[in-house]
Write a protein that holds these residues in place. Structure first.
Motif, PDB file in Angstrom:
ATOM      1  N   ILE A  87       1.081  -0.949   0.129  1.00  0.00           N
ATOM      2  CA  ILE A  87       0.154  -0.368  -0.202  1.00  0.00           C
ATOM      3  C   ILE A  87       0.924   1.448   0.101  1.00  0.00           C
ATOM      4  O   ILE A  87       1.827   1.033   0.781  1.00  0.00           O
ATOM      5  CB  ILE A  87      -0.769  -0.201   1.174  1.00  0.00           C
ATOM      6  CG1 ILE A  87      -1.997  -1.336   1.405  1.00  0.00           C
ATOM      7  CG2 ILE A  87      -2.219   1.637   1.200  1.00  0.00           C
ATOM      8  CD1 ILE A  87      -2.655  -1.393   2.509  1.00  0.00           C
ATOM      9  N   ILE A 122      -2.664   8.840   5.554  1.00  0.00           N
ATOM     10  CA  ILE A 122      -4.042   9.193   5.205  1.00  0.00           C
ATOM     11  C   ILE A 122      -4.379   9.293   6.168  1.00  0.00           C
ATOM     12  O   ILE A 122      -5.113   9.266   6.894  1.00  0.00           O
ATOM     13  CB  ILE A 122      -4.349   9.300   4.093  1.00  0.00           C
ATOM     14  CG1 ILE A 122      -3.820  10.467   2.754  1.00  0.00           C
ATOM     15  CG2 ILE A 122      -6.374   9.362   3.570  1.00  0.00           C
ATOM     16  CD1 ILE A 122      -4.311  10.233   1.659  1.00  0.00           C
ATOM     17  N   LEU A 123      -4.779   7.178   6.654  1.00  0.00           N
ATOM     18  CA  LEU A 123      -4.853   6.604   7.747  1.00  0.00           C
ATOM     19  C   LEU A 123      -4.870   6.584   8.892  1.00  0.00           C
ATOM     20  O   LEU A 123      -5.206   6.027   9.337  1.00  0.00           O
ATOM     21  CB  LEU A 123      -5.419   5.464   6.690  1.00  0.00           C
ATOM     22  CG  LEU A 123      -5.860   4.499   6.261  1.00  0.00           C
ATOM     23  CD1 LEU A 123      -5.933   3.208   5.743  1.00  0.00           C
ATOM     24  CD2 LEU A 123      -7.621   5.059   6.321  1.00  0.00           C
ATOM     25  N   LYS A 159     -11.395   5.254   5.024  1.00  0.00           N
ATOM     26  CA  LYS A 159     -11.464   4.452   4.391  1.00  0.00           C
ATOM     27  C   LYS A 159     -10.341   4.681   2.966  1.00  0.00           C
ATOM     28  O   LYS A 159     -10.445   5.913   2.264  1.00  0.00           O
ATOM     29  CB  LYS A 159     -12.938   3.824   4.507  1.00  0.00           C
ATOM     30  CG  LYS A 159     -13.552   3.653   4.768  1.00  0.00           C
ATOM     31  CD  LYS A 159     -14.721   2.889   4.956  1.00  0.00           C
ATOM     32  CE  LYS A 159     -15.556   2.035   6.478  1.00  0.00           C
ATOM     33  NZ  LYS A 159     -17.155   1.357   4.754  1.00  0.00           N
ATOM     34  N   ILE A 160      -9.644   3.238   2.458  1.00  0.00           N
ATOM     35  CA  ILE A 160      -9.350   3.703   0.817  1.00  0.00           C
ATOM     36  C   ILE A 160     -10.059   2.496   0.845  1.00  0.00           C
ATOM     37  O   ILE A 160      -9.967   1.678   0.604  1.00  0.00           O
ATOM     38  CB  ILE A 160      -7.875   3.630   1.222  1.00  0.00           C
ATOM     39  CG1 ILE A 160      -7.226   4.277   1.948  1.00  0.00           C
ATOM     40  CG2 ILE A 160      -7.436   2.743  -0.175  1.00  0.00           C
ATOM     41  CD1 ILE A 160      -5.595   4.320   2.154  1.00  0.00           C
ATOM     42  N   VAL A 176     -10.040   0.250  -2.821  1.00  0.00           N
ATOM     43  CA  VAL A 176      -9.389  -0.692  -3.714  1.00  0.00           C
ATOM     44  C   VAL A 176     -10.492  -1.469  -5.175  1.00  0.00           C
ATOM     45  O   VAL A 176     -10.801  -1.874  -4.733  1.00  0.00           O
ATOM     46  CB  VAL A 176      -8.563  -1.658  -3.891  1.00  0.00           C
ATOM     47  CG1 VAL A 176      -7.480  -1.814  -4.214  1.00  0.00           C
ATOM     48  CG2 VAL A 176      -7.376  -0.891  -2.339  1.00  0.00           C
ATOM     49  N   ARG A 210       3.081   4.209   0.727  1.00  0.00           N
ATOM     50  CA  ARG A 210       2.752   5.414   1.918  1.00  0.00           C
ATOM     51  C   ARG A 210       2.079   6.601   2.348  1.00  0.00           C
ATOM     52  O   ARG A 210       1.763   6.646   3.277  1.00  0.00           O
ATOM     53  CB  ARG A 210       4.519   5.370   2.193  1.00  0.00           C
ATOM     54  CG  ARG A 210       4.983   5.721   3.353  1.00  0.00           C
ATOM     55  CD  ARG A 210       6.512   6.139   4.285  1.00  0.00           C
ATOM     56  NE  ARG A 210       7.059   4.773   3.780  1.00  0.00           N
ATOM     57  CZ  ARG A 210       7.657   3.969   2.459  1.00  0.00           C
ATOM     58  NH1 ARG A 210       7.777   4.837   1.709  1.00  0.00           N
ATOM     59  NH2 ARG A 210       8.673   3.028   2.587  1.00  0.00           N
ATOM     60  N   GLU A 211       2.008   7.054   1.301  1.00  0.00           N
ATOM     61  CA  GLU A 211       0.810   8.220   1.519  1.00  0.00           C
ATOM     62  C   GLU A 211      -0.498   8.069   2.041  1.00  0.00           C
ATOM     63  O   GLU A 211      -1.048   8.535   2.710  1.00  0.00           O
ATOM     64  CB  GLU A 211       1.094   8.689   0.430  1.00  0.00           C
ATOM     65  CG  GLU A 211       0.657   8.161  -1.204  1.00  0.00           C
ATOM     66  CD  GLU A 211       1.368   7.991  -1.472  1.00  0.00           C
ATOM     67  OE1 GLU A 211       1.940   7.767  -2.877  1.00  0.00           O
ATOM     68  OE2 GLU A 211       2.895   7.169  -0.955  1.00  0.00           O
ATOM     69  N   TYR A 212      -0.842   7.016   1.540  1.00  0.00           N
ATOM     70  CA  TYR A 212      -2.320   5.783   2.263  1.00  0.00           C
ATOM     71  C   TYR A 212      -2.039   5.852   3.152  1.00  0.00           C
ATOM     72  O   TYR A 212      -3.353   6.744   3.900  1.00  0.00           O
ATOM     73  CB  TYR A 212      -2.898   4.987   0.408  1.00  0.00           C
ATOM     74  CG  TYR A 212      -2.877   5.315  -0.601  1.00  0.00           C
ATOM     75  CD1 TYR A 212      -2.674   7.095  -0.956  1.00  0.00           C
ATOM     76  CD2 TYR A 212      -3.805   4.602  -1.154  1.00  0.00           C
ATOM     77  CE1 TYR A 212      -2.703   6.955  -2.236  1.00  0.00           C
ATOM     78  CE2 TYR A 212      -3.894   4.711  -2.359  1.00  0.00           C
ATOM     79  CZ  TYR A 212      -4.092   5.713  -3.149  1.00  0.00           C
ATOM     80  OH  TYR A 212      -3.793   6.219  -4.170  1.00  0.00           O
TER      81      TYR A 212
END
Length: 301
Positions: free
Chosen positions: A261, A268-269, A296-297, A299, A263-265
């Motif tokens: 995943i 954010i979480l 949430k992300i 995908v 790293r920036e995601y």
């Protein structure tokens, strides 16, 4: 042309182990022009050295041109480096002999194999656009010209695979673009497979596939939405594409179902320092949820 499966490389020095590659998977088709990007220490140069026969993997499988590099003996490895692969370094001091002319530098690998072909050397000079510099020595060539001579040297023994380690790292943006145009021309005219390692994401504008390596594994691929040739054809007809993003980024899922995943995601979480995450299904989506968090992300499944 290239098949890497679960490739591992561990360096050991004075009771210290450094894992450079951690189960990397990669496939490159014959005749492909592609780039590998990654930050310093990601493992991209280690991979290139193994593809070039300069280093051996610690574990996994590595095939180039149907040759098993893990099982290859020393004599076979020398022949592989002479006949199958060509290498272009970032540091021109590793590419050119300063007291030889451009033409003599290109002929040198031929001398080492006992097959000097003056016509072939002149042809390669012409292909990189430097026929007029055939009698020039290192100090009489610009940085971009030196790198183009280096490309001609790497092609002198007609390799099937050309590897380039940061070939545009020591030149300005305009010269870098010219060097990449040379790679595209050679790929198109000779059908040679070319793998370029770089930290410059702008390189993706001139290749159709870019593989990103992070922490010793392939983490994602940038696939061009339309081929570079199609974009050039549209430009020649006066059609200007207003779309800024030319590539689509796809995460790489390994055989065990693992995915890295970005790293920036994770930032954010708010998952910095945590190693657990909830995975849920929502229709045709895979959803990653931070524990006890609303973020949430989504995908695509």
């Amino acid at each position: 042309m290239i098949v890497c499966e679960n490739l591992v490389k561990i360096y050991k020095t004075n009771d210290i182990e450094v894992v450079a590659l951690q189960g990397l998977d990669l496939t490159v088709t014959r005749g492909e022009l592609m780039a590998i990007i990654g930050n310093s220490g990601s493992g991209k140069s280690t991979l290139l050295n193994m593809l070039g026969g300069l280093d051996r993997p610690s574990a996994g499988r590595l095939f180039v041109d149907d040759k098993d590099l893990l099982k290859m003996g020393d004599k076979a490895l020398i022949r592989y480096k002479r006949e199958t692969v060509g290498f272009v370094w970032q540091n021109n001091a590793r590419n050119l002999i300063p007291y030889l002319t451009a033409l003599e530098n290109i002929e040198l690998p031929m001398v080492l194999t006992g097959k000097v072909k003056r016509d072939r050397a002149l042809e390669l000079l012409d292909m990189v656009g430097l026929s007029h510099k055939k009698n020039s020595r290192l100090g009489e060539l610009s940085g971009g010209e030196q790198q183009r001579i280096a490309i001609a040297i790497a092609l002198s023994n007609s390799p099937k695979l050309l590897l380039a380690d940061e070939p545009t790292g020591a030149v300005d943006t305009k010269t870098a673009s010219q060097i990449l145009d040379v790679f595209r021309k050679l790929n198109r005219e000779l059908g040679i497979t070319i793998v370029i390692v770089t930290h410059d994401r702008q390189l993706s504008k001139k290749v159709d596939r870019v593989v990103a390596i992070r922490d010793g594994r392939t983490s994602s691929e940038f696939i061009r939405k339309r081929t570079y040739a199609q974009e050039l054809a549209d430009m020649s007809q006066g059609i200007q594409d207003q779309e800024e993003e030319t590539h689509e980024e796809l995460a790489v899922v390994d055989k065990a179902g693992r995915v890295q995943i970005p790293r920036e995601y994770l930032d954010i979480l708010g998952l910095k320092g945590q190693n657990k995450i909830k995975i849920e299904m929502e229709g045709d989506k895979i959803v990653l949820v931070a524990p006890q968090a609303e973020g949430k992300i989504k995908v695509n499944a």
